[in-house]
Scaffold this active site. Structure first.
Site, PDB file in Angstrom:
ATOM      1  N   GLU A  79       0.848  -1.199   0.000  1.00  0.00           N
ATOM      2  CA  GLU A  79       0.000   0.000   0.000  1.00  0.00           C
ATOM      3  C   GLU A  79       0.876   1.239   0.000  1.00  0.00           C
ATOM      4  O   GLU A  79       0.393   2.356   0.152  1.00  0.00           O
ATOM      5  CB  GLU A  79      -0.952  -0.011   1.192  1.00  0.00           C
ATOM      6  CG  GLU A  79      -0.283  -0.154   2.539  1.00  0.00           C
ATOM      7  CD  GLU A  79      -1.287  -0.108   3.676  1.00  0.00           C
ATOM      8  OE1 GLU A  79      -1.926   0.930   3.833  1.00  0.00           O
ATOM      9  OE2 GLU A  79      -1.412  -1.120   4.391  1.00  0.00           O
ATOM     10  N   CYS A 111      -3.478  -3.518   4.423  1.00  0.00           N
ATOM     11  CA  CYS A 111      -2.599  -4.604   4.895  1.00  0.00           C
ATOM     12  C   CYS A 111      -3.046  -5.984   4.435  1.00  0.00           C
ATOM     13  O   CYS A 111      -2.381  -6.977   4.727  1.00  0.00           O
ATOM     14  CB  CYS A 111      -2.521  -4.598   6.419  1.00  0.00           C
ATOM     15  SG  CYS A 111      -1.885  -3.066   7.071  1.00  0.00           S
ATOM     16  N   THR A 152       3.432   3.488  15.901  1.00  0.00           N
ATOM     17  CA  THR A 152       3.105   2.237  15.194  1.00  0.00           C
ATOM     18  C   THR A 152       3.627   2.257  13.751  1.00  0.00           C
ATOM     19  O   THR A 152       3.103   1.550  12.886  1.00  0.00           O
ATOM     20  CB  THR A 152       1.579   1.968  15.221  1.00  0.00           C
ATOM     21  OG1 THR A 152       0.892   3.032  14.542  1.00  0.00           O
ATOM     22  CG2 THR A 152       1.052   1.882  16.637  1.00  0.00           C
ATOM     23  N   HIS A 233      -2.588 -10.237  11.954  1.00  0.00           N
ATOM     24  CA  HIS A 233      -1.981  -9.009  11.417  1.00  0.00           C
ATOM     25  C   HIS A 233      -1.640  -8.156  12.635  1.00  0.00           C
ATOM     26  O   HIS A 233      -2.505  -7.916  13.493  1.00  0.00           O
ATOM     27  CB  HIS A 233      -2.978  -8.276  10.511  1.00  0.00           C
ATOM     28  CG  HIS A 233      -2.580  -6.840  10.275  1.00  0.00           C
ATOM     29  ND1 HIS A 233      -1.348  -6.501   9.766  1.00  0.00           N
ATOM     30  CD2 HIS A 233      -3.220  -5.667  10.539  1.00  0.00           C
ATOM     31  CE1 HIS A 233      -1.258  -5.185   9.693  1.00  0.00           C
ATOM     32  NE2 HIS A 233      -2.378  -4.649  10.157  1.00  0.00           N
ATOM     33  N   ASN A 275       5.007  -1.815  12.407  1.00  0.00           N
ATOM     34  CA  ASN A 275       4.025  -2.213  11.403  1.00  0.00           C
ATOM     35  C   ASN A 275       4.666  -2.218  10.023  1.00  0.00           C
ATOM     36  O   ASN A 275       5.238  -1.212   9.596  1.00  0.00           O
ATOM     37  CB  ASN A 275       2.818  -1.256  11.422  1.00  0.00           C
ATOM     38  CG  ASN A 275       1.612  -1.834  10.680  1.00  0.00           C
ATOM     39  OD1 ASN A 275       1.681  -2.920  10.096  1.00  0.00           O
ATOM     40  ND2 ASN A 275       0.501  -1.118  10.708  1.00  0.00           N
TER      41      ASN A 275
HETATM   42  P1  HMG Z   1      -3.217   6.158  21.616  1.00  0.00           P
HETATM   43  O1  HMG Z   1      -4.418   7.019  21.760  1.00  0.00           O
HETATM   44  O2  HMG Z   1      -1.884   6.818  21.569  1.00  0.00           O
HETATM   45  O3  HMG Z   1      -3.081   5.096  22.757  1.00  0.00           O
HETATM   46  O4  HMG Z   1      -3.430   5.309  20.279  1.00  0.00           O
HETATM   47  P2  HMG Z   1      -4.125   4.646  23.885  1.00  0.00           P
HETATM   48  O5  HMG Z   1      -4.401   5.778  24.777  1.00  0.00           O
HETATM   49  O6  HMG Z   1      -5.275   3.913  23.232  1.00  0.00           O
HETATM   50  O7  HMG Z   1      -3.191   3.612  24.651  1.00  0.00           O
HETATM   51  C1  HMG Z   1      -2.710   2.461  24.044  1.00  0.00           C
HETATM   52  C2  HMG Z   1      -2.571   1.388  25.095  1.00  0.00           C
HETATM   53  O8  HMG Z   1      -1.507   1.747  25.991  1.00  0.00           O
HETATM   54  C3  HMG Z   1      -3.819   1.251  25.990  1.00  0.00           C
HETATM   55  O9  HMG Z   1      -3.961  -0.130  26.256  1.00  0.00           O
HETATM   56  C4  HMG Z   1      -3.413   1.967  27.261  1.00  0.00           C
HETATM   57  O10 HMG Z   1      -4.107   1.521  28.420  1.00  0.00           O
HETATM   58  C5  HMG Z   1      -1.949   1.616  27.321  1.00  0.00           C
HETATM   59  P3  HMG Z   1      -5.306  -0.914  25.784  1.00  0.00           P
HETATM   60  O11 HMG Z   1      -6.431  -0.297  26.477  1.00  0.00           O
HETATM   61  O12 HMG Z   1      -5.398  -0.674  24.284  1.00  0.00           O
HETATM   62  O13 HMG Z   1      -5.037  -2.338  26.136  1.00  0.00           O
HETATM   63  N1  HMG Z   1      -1.136   2.514  28.177  1.00  0.00           N
HETATM   64  C6  HMG Z   1      -0.175   2.074  29.017  1.00  0.00           C
HETATM   65  N2  HMG Z   1       0.264   0.825  29.289  1.00  0.00           N
HETATM   66  C7  HMG Z   1       1.277   0.698  30.201  1.00  0.00           C
HETATM   67  N3  HMG Z   1       1.845   1.767  30.823  1.00  0.00           N
HETATM   68  C8  HMG Z   1       1.429   3.016  30.574  1.00  0.00           C
HETATM   69  C9  HMG Z   1       0.377   3.210  29.630  1.00  0.00           C
HETATM   70  N4  HMG Z   1      -0.272   4.297  29.147  1.00  0.00           N
HETATM   71  C10 HMG Z   1      -1.201   3.848  28.262  1.00  0.00           C
HETATM   72  N5  HMG Z   1       2.014   4.037  31.196  1.00  0.00           N
HETATM   73  C11 HMG Z   1      -3.282   3.723  18.549  1.00  0.00           C
HETATM   74  C12 HMG Z   1      -2.972   4.018  20.006  1.00  0.00           C
HETATM   75  C13 HMG Z   1      -2.873   2.304  18.240  1.00  0.00           C
HETATM   76  C14 HMG Z   1      -4.771   3.888  18.274  1.00  0.00           C
HETATM   77  C15 HMG Z   1      -2.487   4.710  17.658  1.00  0.00           C
HETATM   78  O14 HMG Z   1      -1.105   4.476  17.805  1.00  0.00           O
HETATM   79  C16 HMG Z   1      -2.831   4.636  16.179  1.00  0.00           C
HETATM   80  O15 HMG Z   1      -3.734   5.337  15.719  1.00  0.00           O
HETATM   81  N6  HMG Z   1      -2.115   3.784  15.392  1.00  0.00           N
HETATM   82  C17 HMG Z   1      -2.392   3.596  13.965  1.00  0.00           C
HETATM   83  C18 HMG Z   1      -3.669   2.788  13.706  1.00  0.00           C
HETATM   84  C19 HMG Z   1      -3.569   1.340  14.109  1.00  0.00           C
HETATM   85  O16 HMG Z   1      -2.488   0.792  14.291  1.00  0.00           O
HETATM   86  N7  HMG Z   1      -4.730   0.675  14.216  1.00  0.00           N
HETATM   87  C20 HMG Z   1      -4.775  -0.749  14.522  1.00  0.00           C
HETATM   88  C21 HMG Z   1      -5.975  -1.462  13.927  1.00  0.00           C
HETATM   89  S1  HMG Z   1      -6.203  -1.086  12.191  1.00  0.00           S
HETATM   90  C22 HMG Z   1      -5.039  -2.081  11.352  1.00  0.00           C
HETATM   91  O17 HMG Z   1      -4.483  -2.968  11.919  1.00  0.00           O
HETATM   92  C23 HMG Z   1      -4.748  -1.733   9.927  1.00  0.00           C
HETATM   93  C24 HMG Z   1      -3.462  -0.974   9.685  1.00  0.00           C
HETATM   94  O18 HMG Z   1      -2.361  -1.853   9.805  1.00  0.00           O
HETATM   95  C25 HMG Z   1      -3.479  -0.307   8.318  1.00  0.00           C
HETATM   96  C26 HMG Z   1      -3.756  -1.164   7.090  1.00  0.00           C
HETATM   97  O19 HMG Z   1      -4.584  -2.046   7.078  1.00  0.00           O
HETATM   98  O20 HMG Z   1      -3.159  -0.832   6.079  1.00  0.00           O
HETATM   99  C27 HMG Z   1      -3.251   0.134  10.672  1.00  0.00           C
END
Ligand code: HMG
Length: 390
Positions: A79, A111, A152, A233, A275
């Protein structure tokens, strides 16, 4: 006839960022990145590595001359391809010296594309049992500095040789798939950074897994206890278990513990790379196969593929007799361990220093990039690739 993965290997660029240091620079508790998201290192591609070279380097490590003569189909899932018209597969086909009487195409659906490529390869081999298909999954994940997705990001490629009588994993016939138009993640052609609704993307991923697993059970009568492991994935390494855990109560405790334990093994390489979009599921499969020592021949492995936008698929394969002998754990460990760490300031500078998009000429110094295949520059709108082994 058995059809499946005969060979598999990965390649990652030689630079990485330590996630603890990135967290400190972003004023975030490091445990959020290393435990909450589950990433320890983030692979970073220098200008001399793009999706074509990463894929070509991954394939270089698994193919021998006999394979190159037998391959009559090269399918490149990406992609983050380098051209809106010409398939990246054509460049790799040339760089590796593959049999000219071959098809070469590029596939796209976030992906998910490499999974579509594998399914297409399976159909091709069912009709042409003597042929071999090279499936490439290569991407450079960019969200942008100081964005929610930054932790990520990643870069790397997986190459797989699909054939009859495969040495590693024979794919089973039935699979379950689902499509729904969701704006959870996308990248318009005018930008090199993905646009993402992080929360929605997590929710959709979890929902898609539940849907295709339900459909798979109806199609096959299978249950979790039939699986030694399920690979996911992994956009970040915590994601798979977020989808799996809510469904585990439908099985017994022994199966729950086994699937969770094997889920840990299936994250090993991904934690150190990040990723790689199309290749992430297959990097996770490699992590499992190369780091879980007690996996047995005949074991069933489940695979969940998710591509935002969105398409999901659940399918499975059986580990083949002698599969361990067809893996390359030492080489893969060496690729990871020999990389060079760059600090956050250097990462930011390199991130902002992108290839020209106005047709100007650029010559690149290979510097300390150890890759055999690399980008040497751009001239007349054409990328100049070099294979040092030729
Ligand atoms: P965010 O808002 O920075 O993080 O976004 P958060 O507030 O949701 O926290 C993440 C986790 O860290 C949470 O755990 C927190 O509790 C924990 P969870 O509730 O999820 O189990 N946390 C802590 N843990 C330990 N010690 C601490 C602490 N503080 C917080 N001190 C997000 C995270 C992944 C959403 C962001 O990075 C993002 O937008 N990433 C890109 C999108 C993505 O990866 N999506 C995944 C699903 S979609 C997919 O897989 C397709 C993709 O690969 C694309 C494609 O298909 O081409 C993305």
């Amino acid at each position: 006839m058995k059809i499946g993965i005969d060979k598999i290997g990965f390649y990652a660029p030689h630079l990485y960022v330590d996630m603890n240091k990135l967290a400190i620079a972003r004023d975030v508790e490091p445990a959020k990145f290393t435990i909450g998201i589950g990433q320890e290192e983030m692979a970073f591609a220098p200008m001399t590595q793009d999706t074509v070279t990463l894929a070509a380097n991954a394939a270089l490590n698994i193919l021998d001359e006999a394979d190159k003569q037998k391959i009559d189909f090269v399918i490149f899932g990406t992609e983050t391809g380098i051209d809106s018209s010409k398939a990246s597969a054509v460049y790799v086909h040339d760089l590796l010296g593959i049999n000219p009487d071959a098809r070469s195409i590029e596939m796209k659906q976030a992906c998910y594309a490499a999974t579509a490529a594998i399914q297409m390869a399976k159909g091709h081999i069912a009709l042409n049992p003597e042929s071999k298909v090279l499936v490439l999954a290569s991407d450079i994940a960019r969200y942008g500095l100081r964005t929610g997705g930054e932790a990520t990001q990643g870069a790397g490629a997986v190459a797989m040789l699909i054939s009859a009588d495969p040495k590693i994993l024979a794919l089973e016939e039935k699979s379950a798939y689902h499509t729904s138009d969701v704006m959870d993640f996308w990248r318009p052609t005018y930008t090199d950074k993905a646009i993402v609704d992080g929360k929605l993307s997590n929710e959709q991923y979890i929902e898609f897994f539940a849907k295709v697993w339900e459909q798979y059970k109806v199609k096959t009568d299978a249950s979790f206890s039939d699986f030694e492991a399920i690979c996911f994935h992994l956009p970040y390494t915590k994601m798979g278990q977020k989808a799996l855990k809510p469904l585990l109560p439908e099985t017994d405790e022994v199966t729950q513990n086994r699937l969770l334990e094997n889920n840990e093994a299936s994250k090993t390489y991904n934690k150190r790379i990040g990723n790689i979009y199309t290749g992430s599921l297959y990097l996770s499969l490699l992590s499992l196969l190369e780091t879980k020592e007690d996996l047995e021949e005949g074991a069933r492995i489940g695979l969940f593929s998710y591509g935002s936008g969105a398409v999901g698929e659940f399918f499975s394969g059986i580990l083949q007799p002698g599969f361990k002998g067809a893996l390359q754990p030492t080489r893969h460990k060496e690729i990871l361990d020999s990389r060079k760490e760059i600090d956050v300031a250097e990462y930011e500078e390199r991130f902002n220093n992108t290839l020209p998009t106005d047709g100007s000429t650029l010559e690149l110094e290979k510097e300390d990039d150890p890759s055999s295949i690399y980008l040497a520059g751009i001239k007349d709108h054409m990328r100049q690739y070099v294979n040092d082994n030729r």
